[in-house]
Enzyme design. Structure first.
Site, PDB file in Angstrom:
ATOM      1  N   ARG A  20       0.041   7.231   1.319  1.00 41.65           N
ATOM      2  CA  ARG A  20      -0.336   6.178   0.368  1.00 41.65           C
ATOM      3  C   ARG A  20      -0.760   6.762  -0.983  1.00 41.65           C
ATOM      4  NH1 ARG A  20      -1.392   1.014   2.160  1.00 41.65           N
ATOM      5  NH2 ARG A  20      -0.475   0.657   4.172  1.00 41.65           N
ATOM      6  N   ARG A  45      -2.457   1.719  -5.237  1.00 38.54           N
ATOM      7  CA  ARG A  45      -3.864   1.507  -4.953  1.00 38.54           C
ATOM      8  C   ARG A  45      -4.848   2.144  -5.908  1.00 38.54           C
ATOM      9  NH1 ARG A  45      -5.068  -0.143   0.980  1.00 38.54           N
ATOM     10  NH2 ARG A  45      -4.482   1.822   1.897  1.00 38.54           N
ATOM     11  N   ARG A  53       1.371  -3.137 -11.594  1.00 40.37           N
ATOM     12  CA  ARG A  53       1.152  -4.285 -10.703  1.00 40.37           C
ATOM     13  C   ARG A  53       0.552  -5.488 -11.423  1.00 40.37           C
ATOM     14  NH1 ARG A  53       1.044  -6.744  -7.684  1.00 40.37           N
ATOM     15  NH2 ARG A  53      -0.141  -6.549  -5.783  1.00 40.37           N
TER      16      ARG A  53
HETATM   17  O1  CP3 Z   1       2.303   5.843  -1.258  1.00 33.04           O
HETATM   18  C1  CP3 Z   1       2.940   5.627  -0.222  1.00 33.04           C
HETATM   19  O2  CP3 Z   1       2.543   6.035   0.882  1.00 33.04           O
HETATM   20  C2  CP3 Z   1       4.286   4.954  -0.309  1.00 33.04           C
HETATM   21  C3  CP3 Z   1       4.330   3.556  -0.103  1.00 33.04           C
HETATM   22  C4  CP3 Z   1       3.858   2.887   1.179  1.00 33.04           C
HETATM   23  C5  CP3 Z   1       3.281   1.576   1.162  1.00 33.04           C
HETATM   24  N1  CP3 Z   1       3.082   1.175   2.454  1.00 33.04           N
HETATM   25  C6  CP3 Z   1       3.022   0.800  -0.056  1.00 33.04           C
HETATM   26  C7  CP3 Z   1       2.102  -0.357   0.012  1.00 33.04           C
HETATM   27  C8  CP3 Z   1       3.929   3.285   2.513  1.00 33.04           C
HETATM   28  C9  CP3 Z   1       4.422   4.590   3.103  1.00 33.04           C
HETATM   29  C10 CP3 Z   1       3.443   2.195   3.303  1.00 33.04           C
HETATM   30  C11 CP3 Z   1       3.427   2.217   4.774  1.00 33.04           C
HETATM   31  C12 CP3 Z   1       2.723   1.147   5.497  1.00 33.04           C
HETATM   32  N2  CP3 Z   1       2.681  -0.194   5.233  1.00 33.04           N
HETATM   33  C13 CP3 Z   1       2.040   1.365   6.709  1.00 33.04           C
HETATM   34  C14 CP3 Z   1       1.930   2.705   7.394  1.00 33.04           C
HETATM   35  C15 CP3 Z   1       0.897   3.556   6.727  1.00 33.04           C
HETATM   36  C16 CP3 Z   1      -0.481   3.309   7.204  1.00 33.04           C
HETATM   37  O3  CP3 Z   1      -1.330   3.034   6.336  1.00 33.04           O
HETATM   38  O4  CP3 Z   1      -0.730   3.433   8.404  1.00 33.04           O
HETATM   39  C17 CP3 Z   1       1.528   0.130   7.150  1.00 33.04           C
HETATM   40  C18 CP3 Z   1       0.703  -0.111   8.393  1.00 33.04           C
HETATM   41  C19 CP3 Z   1       1.943  -0.852   6.211  1.00 33.04           C
HETATM   42  C20 CP3 Z   1       1.697  -2.328   6.260  1.00 33.04           C
HETATM   43  C21 CP3 Z   1       0.964  -2.726   5.026  1.00 33.04           C
HETATM   44  N3  CP3 Z   1       1.561  -2.981   3.801  1.00 33.04           N
HETATM   45  C22 CP3 Z   1      -0.434  -2.825   4.844  1.00 33.04           C
HETATM   46  C23 CP3 Z   1      -1.465  -2.638   5.935  1.00 33.04           C
HETATM   47  C24 CP3 Z   1      -0.650  -3.129   3.487  1.00 33.04           C
HETATM   48  C25 CP3 Z   1      -1.976  -3.143   2.762  1.00 33.04           C
HETATM   49  C26 CP3 Z   1      -2.533  -4.404   2.320  1.00 33.04           C
HETATM   50  C27 CP3 Z   1      -3.502  -4.070   1.169  1.00 33.04           C
HETATM   51  O5  CP3 Z   1      -3.288  -4.558   0.071  1.00 33.04           O
HETATM   52  O6  CP3 Z   1      -4.444  -3.279   1.399  1.00 33.04           O
HETATM   53  C28 CP3 Z   1       0.594  -3.234   2.866  1.00 33.04           C
HETATM   54  C29 CP3 Z   1       0.863  -3.504   1.449  1.00 33.04           C
HETATM   55  C30 CP3 Z   1       1.145  -2.275   0.638  1.00 33.04           C
HETATM   56  N4  CP3 Z   1       2.084  -1.336   0.972  1.00 33.04           N
HETATM   57  C31 CP3 Z   1       0.526  -1.912  -0.587  1.00 33.04           C
HETATM   58  C32 CP3 Z   1       1.138  -0.706  -0.994  1.00 33.04           C
HETATM   59  C33 CP3 Z   1       0.887   0.075  -2.253  1.00 33.04           C
HETATM   60  C34 CP3 Z   1      -0.519  -2.709  -1.349  1.00 33.04           C
HETATM   61  C35 CP3 Z   1       0.190  -3.825  -2.070  1.00 33.04           C
HETATM   62  C36 CP3 Z   1      -0.308  -4.051  -3.487  1.00 33.04           C
HETATM   63  O7  CP3 Z   1      -0.053  -3.223  -4.373  1.00 33.04           O
HETATM   64  O8  CP3 Z   1      -0.918  -5.092  -3.693  1.00 33.04           O
END
Ligand code: CP3
Length: 352
Positions: A28, A32, A41
């Site tokens: 990640r 964020r 964003r």
């Molecule tokens: O930087 C990176 O790692 C590359 C991008 C990436 C994202 N999600 C972007 C994202 C990767 C590799 C993921 C994987 C992902 N997504 C996982 C596995 C990693 C882990 O943390 O165990 C999981 C479980 C998800 C499902 C998911 N998508 C969640 C739990 C969330 C978070 C919700 C939040 O806002 O906290 C997302 C959304 C997400 N995926 C965001 C990002 C940058 C946030 C969205 C935003 O910018 O508003």
């Protein structure tokens, strides 16, 4: 293959080959906590960024420029491939993936057809191609493992206990395996396409597998993750297999066909090492919350992870889970510098 890919410490570590400096990247790392991500964003939705190759590529590059990490990870999400099949899944900021009508009955299987990456995910593959041209470090492609993606489809959103997922698994094993087979096929197609378009390594995120006992993992999940990882073997890129709370599953996750196993912060790295067979590397495992502490504390914790990695050439430094939103980017930059300064390998790996 770009020359940097041949000389990459990250790829060498994934393969257990000799190199000097311990490589580091952060799960990640894109998004964020980065102000430059928040700026993008503020003008574009999350899904819009993922669907617009120029934006997704820019967001992938931001942490590479700022931190000097040894690998980039594609900006996308683990649910992007299933969402592209039109199953009514959206990613809500601050919540995560949400499914309008969760998967609960055998008939729901019909909602998942095979993934055709060129047609269903052209924007992801274009992002990969842009990045491979622009980057001077390897690009990590990724996918959600069948269990973790299934948990979102069945629960309908994030869960702490996975009750409905386990209820389906335990009460209708045939439907469970059919769902997992479909998801494994989608996962595999997505990863193959990312590699075909230039990704140099892949990470399979089974983030929530730690909810399972070892015997349930072995029976209900491992065969499907094994299929994904073993069928990818001929793609010739390192395969990282990651989960959270998976201390009791590390050996099984290695055995599923990984080159590197992700270790979260709960198990000290030297202890984790005894649970993972020789020939398989490790990735991790600084507590993501540790970087919120004063620098002296961070520095000591980074040093402790490096010490426990024992100078082995098959370790990739990372956090134990993703970067927390409150993280100060300057602290992560200092962590990268410290790992590069202090993380020396002794160039050999024990015979397995
Ligand atoms: O930087 C990176 O790692 C590359 C991008 C990436 C994202 N999600 C972007 C994202 C990767 C590799 C993921 C994987 C992902 N997504 C996982 C596995 C990693 C882990 O943390 O165990 C999981 C479980 C998800 C499902 C998911 N998508 C969640 C739990 C969330 C978070 C919700 C939040 O806002 O906290 C997302 C959304 C997400 N995926 C965001 C990002 C940058 C946030 C969205 C935003 O910018 O508003």
């Amino acid at each position: 293959m770009p020359p940097t890919t041949r000389t990459s410490s990250f790829l060498a570590a994934c393969r257990g080959e000799a190199h000097d400096t311990v490589p580091v990247w952060f799960m990640r790392q894109a998004g964020r906590s980065l102000p430059e991500y928040r700026e993008i964003r503020s003008r574009h939705g999350f899904e819009e960024v993922v669907h617009t190759p120029e934006l997704a590529a820019e967001v992938t590059l931001q942490p590479v420029r700022r931190y000097g990490v040894d690998a980039a990870i594609l900006f996308s999400d683990i649910v992007t491939p299933v969402a592209s099949l039109g199953i009514g899944l959206e990613i809500r900021p601050g919540v995560g993936p949400v499914v309008d009508e969760p998967f609960r009955r055998p008939a729901d299987l019909d909602r998942l057809r095979d993934l055709e990456p060129d047609e269903d995910l052209p924007y992801v593959l274009e992002t990969v191609r842009i990045l491979v041209r622009e980057l001077d470090v390897p690009l990590i492609g990724f996918a959600g493992a069948p269990f973790t993606v299934a948990s979102y489809l069945i629960e309908g959103g994030p869960s702490k206990t996975y009750d409905r997922t386990k209820a389906l698994m335990f009460s209708d094993e045939a439907t469970w395996h059919r769902l997992m087979e479909r998801l494994a096929g989608i996962t595999l197609a997505s990863l193959r396409a990312q590699v075909a378009n230039g990704a140099s390594a892949v990470q399979l995120f089974d983030s929530w597998a730690g909810a399972l006992t070892p015997s349930d993992y072995e029976r209900y999940v491992q065969p499907h993750s094994r299929r994904v990882l073993t069928e990818l073997a001929d793609a010739g890129v390192p395969r990282i297999h990651f989960g959270v709370g998976t201390g009791e599953l590390l050996g099984l996750m290695a055995d599923a066909g990984a080159d590197v196993v992700g270790v979260d912060w709960r198990v000290p790295l030297d202890d984790a090492r005894t649970r993972i067979p020789e020939g398989v590397g490790t990735q991790g495992n600084l507590d993501a919350a540790a970087v919120l502490a004063p620098w002296e504390v961070v520095e000591a914790r980074v040093r402790d992870v490096l010490r426990r990695s024992g100078g082995r050439p098959d370790h990739v430094f990372n956090l134990g889970h993703g970067v927390l939103p409150a993280t100060d980017p300057d602290v992560l930059a200092r962590v990268v510098d410290q790992v590069h300064r202090e993380g020396r390998t002794d160039g050999t790996v024990a015979d397995g």
